[in-house]
Motif scaffolding. Structure first.
Motif, short mmCIF file in Angstrom:
data_model
loop_
_atom_site.label_atom_id
_atom_site.label_comp_id
_atom_site.label_asym_id
_atom_site.label_seq_id
_atom_site.Cartn_x
_atom_site.Cartn_y
_atom_site.Cartn_z
N ASP A 118 -9.84 3.11 10.38
CA ASP A 118 -9.68 1.81 9.72
C ASP A 118 -10.03 1.92 8.25
O ASP A 118 -9.34 1.36 7.39
N PHE A 119 -11.10 2.66 7.91
CA PHE A 119 -11.43 2.83 6.49
C PHE A 119 -10.33 3.60 5.77
O PHE A 119 -9.99 3.27 4.63
N GLU A 120 -9.75 4.57 6.42
CA GLU A 120 -8.64 5.30 5.79
C GLU A 120 -7.48 4.34 5.48
O GLU A 120 -6.89 4.39 4.41
N ARG A 121 -7.19 3.42 6.40
CA ARG A 121 -6.16 2.41 6.18
C ARG A 121 -6.53 1.53 4.98
O ARG A 121 -5.69 1.28 4.10
N ILE A 122 -7.77 1.08 4.94
CA ILE A 122 -8.24 0.22 3.83
C ILE A 122 -8.12 0.98 2.51
O ILE A 122 -7.67 0.44 1.50
N HIS A 123 -8.50 2.25 2.53
CA HIS A 123 -8.43 3.08 1.33
C HIS A 123 -6.99 3.21 0.84
O HIS A 123 -6.71 3.03 -0.35
N LYS A 124 -6.07 3.51 1.75
CA LYS A 124 -4.66 3.71 1.38
C LYS A 124 -3.97 2.42 0.95
O LYS A 124 -3.25 2.40 -0.04
N THR A 125 -4.17 1.37 1.73
CA THR A 125 -3.39 0.15 1.50
C THR A 125 -4.03 -0.82 0.52
O THR A 125 -3.34 -1.69 -0.02
N HIS A 126 -5.32 -0.70 0.29
CA HIS A 126 -6.00 -1.63 -0.60
C HIS A 126 -6.66 -0.92 -1.78
O HIS A 126 -6.23 -1.09 -2.92
N LEU A 127 -7.72 -0.16 -1.50
CA LEU A 127 -8.55 0.38 -2.58
C LEU A 127 -7.73 1.18 -3.61
O LEU A 127 -7.81 0.93 -4.80
N SER A 128 -6.93 2.13 -3.13
CA SER A 128 -6.15 2.95 -4.07
C SER A 128 -4.96 2.19 -4.64
O SER A 128 -4.39 2.62 -5.64
N ALA A 129 -4.62 1.06 -4.03
CA ALA A 129 -3.49 0.26 -4.53
C ALA A 129 -3.94 -0.86 -5.48
O ALA A 129 -3.10 -1.52 -6.10
N PHE A 130 -5.25 -1.09 -5.59
CA PHE A 130 -5.71 -2.11 -6.52
C PHE A 130 -5.23 -1.73 -7.93
O PHE A 130 -5.19 -0.55 -8.28
N PRO A 131 -4.91 -2.72 -8.76
CA PRO A 131 -4.41 -2.42 -10.10
C PRO A 131 -5.44 -1.69 -10.96
O PRO A 131 -6.63 -1.99 -10.91
N HIS A 132 -4.92 -0.70 -11.71
CA HIS A 132 -5.68 0.02 -12.75
C HIS A 132 -6.74 0.99 -12.21
O HIS A 132 -7.53 1.51 -12.97
N VAL A 133 -6.75 1.25 -10.90
CA VAL A 133 -7.73 2.17 -10.32
C VAL A 133 -7.33 3.61 -10.64
O VAL A 133 -6.19 4.02 -10.40
N VAL A 134 -8.28 4.39 -11.18
CA VAL A 134 -8.03 5.80 -11.45
C VAL A 134 -9.03 6.71 -10.73
O VAL A 134 -8.76 7.89 -10.56
N ARG A 135 -10.19 6.15 -10.32
CA ARG A 135 -11.19 6.96 -9.62
C ARG A 135 -11.83 6.13 -8.51
O ARG A 135 -12.15 4.96 -8.70
N ILE A 136 -12.02 6.79 -7.37
CA ILE A 136 -12.71 6.15 -6.24
C ILE A 136 -13.73 7.15 -5.71
O ILE A 136 -13.40 8.31 -5.46
N ASN A 137 -14.97 6.68 -5.53
CA ASN A 137 -16.01 7.52 -4.95
C ASN A 137 -16.65 6.70 -3.82
O ASN A 137 -17.09 5.58 -4.04
N THR A 138 -16.68 7.27 -2.62
CA THR A 138 -17.20 6.53 -1.47
C THR A 138 -18.45 7.19 -0.91
O THR A 138 -18.60 8.41 -0.94
#
Length: 157
Positions: A118-138
């Protein structure tokens, strides 16, 4: 807002301990008439000293036992970029908390998920798709040690 007096503090302390008190019970606890207590409560609410009332639900009981702290870096910090990112975050129900930060990352989010898939889904469909995101650290929370809704009015530490 005018300074809090001993009755304001007593009202807030009583509600902090038991948020479901009736106005009559609250007035009795703090030593005021019900009408005076009601006026003070209205003033505290209007001033934002009392931010709201709610039941604290368990994410685990609701089927979301995984908590993830997510640091987000944006491509820039213009007002438009921040506004667009924040609007997108508000549309994602799995994001419980979002802070604009100083330091290396622009935002810190607290996200809940049912499981790793489910977190992988959230990461793919939301977090990495949010506008202007260039880095994500979890970082995955192993165990919740403490989650206070606010600073206590009772003396501590």
């Amino acid at each position: 807002m005018e300074p809090l007096d001993r009755f304001d503090i007593a009202i807030m302390r009583a509600l902090e301990r038991e948020g479901r008190l009736s106005n009559n019970a609250l007035a009795e606890k703090v030593g005021l008439s019900p009408s005076a207590c009601s006026r003070r409560l209205d003033r505290l609410e209007a001033a934002g000293a009392i931010a709201g009332y709610h039941a604290r639900l368990s994410n685990r009981a609701l089927g979301h036992p995984i908590t993830v702290m997510v640091h987000i870096g944006l491509s820039g910090q213009s007002e438009r970029q921040l506004s667009e990112f924040e609007a997108a975050v508000r549309r994602c129900p799995n994001v419980l908390v979002c802070f604009l930060m100083s330091g290396e990352y622009d935002y810190l989010l607290r996200v809940v998920a049912r499981d790793l898939a489910d977190f992988e889904r959230i990461h793919k469909t939301h977090l990495s798709a949010f506008p202007h995101v260039v880095r994500i650290n979890t970082s995955f929370a192993l165990r919740e040690v403490l989650d206070r809704p606010a600073v206590s009015l009772d003396p501590g530490c």
